[in-house]
Write a protein that holds these residues in place. Structure first.
Motif, PDB file in Angstrom:
ATOM      1  N   GLU A  74      27.061  29.403 -22.829  1.00 28.34           N
ATOM      2  CA  GLU A  74      27.322  29.794 -21.447  1.00 28.34           C
ATOM      3  C   GLU A  74      26.073  30.401 -20.804  1.00 28.34           C
ATOM      4  N   GLU A  75      25.705  29.861 -19.644  1.00 31.91           N
ATOM      5  CA  GLU A  75      24.576  30.384 -18.880  1.00 31.91           C
ATOM      6  C   GLU A  75      24.709  29.955 -17.431  1.00 31.91           C
ATOM      7  N   ILE A  76      24.040  30.715 -16.566  1.00 33.80           N
ATOM      8  CA  ILE A  76      23.967  30.355 -15.155  1.00 33.80           C
ATOM      9  C   ILE A  76      22.492  30.263 -14.803  1.00 33.80           C
ATOM     10  N   GLU A  77      22.099  29.135 -14.257  1.00 36.68           N
ATOM     11  CA  GLU A  77      20.723  28.980 -13.805  1.00 36.68           C
ATOM     12  C   GLU A  77      20.691  29.153 -12.291  1.00 36.68           C
ATOM     13  N   TYR A  78      19.839  30.054 -11.839  1.00 34.87           N
ATOM     14  CA  TYR A  78      19.649  30.334 -10.417  1.00 34.87           C
ATOM     15  C   TYR A  78      18.329  29.701 -10.005  1.00 34.87           C
ATOM     16  N   ILE A  79      18.409  28.755  -9.086  1.00 34.23           N
ATOM     17  CA  ILE A  79      17.229  28.013  -8.654  1.00 34.23           C
ATOM     18  C   ILE A  79      17.106  28.124  -7.143  1.00 34.23           C
ATOM     19  N   THR A  80      15.896  28.444  -6.682  1.00 33.55           N
ATOM     20  CA  THR A  80      15.627  28.418  -5.255  1.00 33.55           C
ATOM     21  C   THR A  80      14.387  27.566  -5.014  1.00 33.55           C
ATOM     22  N   ALA A  81      14.292  27.028  -3.828  1.00 29.74           N
ATOM     23  CA  ALA A  81      13.116  26.259  -3.437  1.00 29.74           C
ATOM     24  C   ALA A  81      12.855  26.516  -1.957  1.00 29.74           C
ATOM     25  N   ASN A  82      11.596  26.536  -1.589  1.00 27.57           N
ATOM     26  CA  ASN A  82      11.267  26.771  -0.189  1.00 27.57           C
ATOM     27  C   ASN A  82      11.189  25.463   0.603  1.00 27.57           C
ATOM     28  N   PHE A  83      11.980  24.484   0.178  1.00 29.27           N
ATOM     29  CA  PHE A  83      12.086  23.194   0.856  1.00 29.27           C
ATOM     30  C   PHE A  83      13.405  22.541   0.452  1.00 29.27           C
ATOM     31  N   ASP A  84      13.766  21.499   1.149  1.00 26.48           N
ATOM     32  CA  ASP A  84      14.996  20.758   0.859  1.00 26.48           C
ATOM     33  C   ASP A  84      14.716  19.815  -0.297  1.00 26.48           C
ATOM     34  N   ARG A  85      15.056  20.278  -1.481  1.00 23.27           N
ATOM     35  CA  ARG A  85      14.780  19.531  -2.703  1.00 23.27           C
ATOM     36  C   ARG A  85      15.846  18.462  -2.924  1.00 23.27           C
ATOM     37  N   PHE A  86      17.108  18.865  -2.918  1.00 26.46           N
ATOM     38  CA  PHE A  86      18.224  17.939  -3.145  1.00 26.46           C
ATOM     39  C   PHE A  86      19.365  18.115  -2.145  1.00 26.46           C
TER      40      PHE A  86
END
Length: 154
Positions: A74-86
């Motif tokens: 069990e894990e939660i990955e928090y991802i941010t990007a300064n652009f529209d990736r997906f």
């Protein structure tokens, strides 16, 4: 944003990935308005080191995992990007369910048989992604937890 002093892990398809670094260092390097969740459903878990990736000049992806202290699956990955990736593709995909966040933004949720679930949204030019890898297929509970986590980002 100067990532030049970081150790490169690799480069593929124009995306440079850097070796994991401490969260505090990553927060200092990222020049966009990076906000962290105040709520984590994996209480008493650990945080991984942060992985930064650079897609093009100043297109940065920040990735941090919250690890469960009781279940290694069990894990939660928090991802941010300064652009529209997906995000643009996700919002057009009918397999995602629309969810309203408290800030008036629309997020998109999808549970998978992996078992995993994901929540995606855009706010202020920043793409946010939460990926929950879990040991159960309780998607309703996981959706509630991811929405609560998303709503805690201010």
């Amino acid at each position: 944003m100067n990532l030049k002093n970081l150790q490169r892990q690799g480069k593929e398809n124009g995306i440079t990935t850097y070796a994991p670094i401490p969260k505090s260092q990553a927060l200092d390097l990222v020049s966009y308005d990076l906000r962290m969740p105040d709520y984590n459903p994996l209480k008493n878990g650990e945080e991984s080191a942060v992985t930064l990736s650079e897609w093009e000049d100043n297109q940065i992806v920040f990735s941090l995992k919250y690890l469960s202290s009781t279940d290694e699956r069990e894990e939660i990955e928090y991802i941010t990007a300064n652009f529209d990736r997906f995000y643009s593709r996700i919002k057009q995909d009918s397999s995602y369910k629309k969810i309203d966040l408290k800030n008036g933004k629309t997020a998109f949720f999808k549970g998978k048989d992996f078992p995993s679930a994901e929540l995606h949204w855009m706010e202020g030019g920043i793409e946010y992604n939460l990926h929950y890898r879990m040991s159960t297929l309780q998607f309703d509970k996981v959706r509630e937890e991811l929405v609560k986590m998303a709503n805690s980002i201010e």
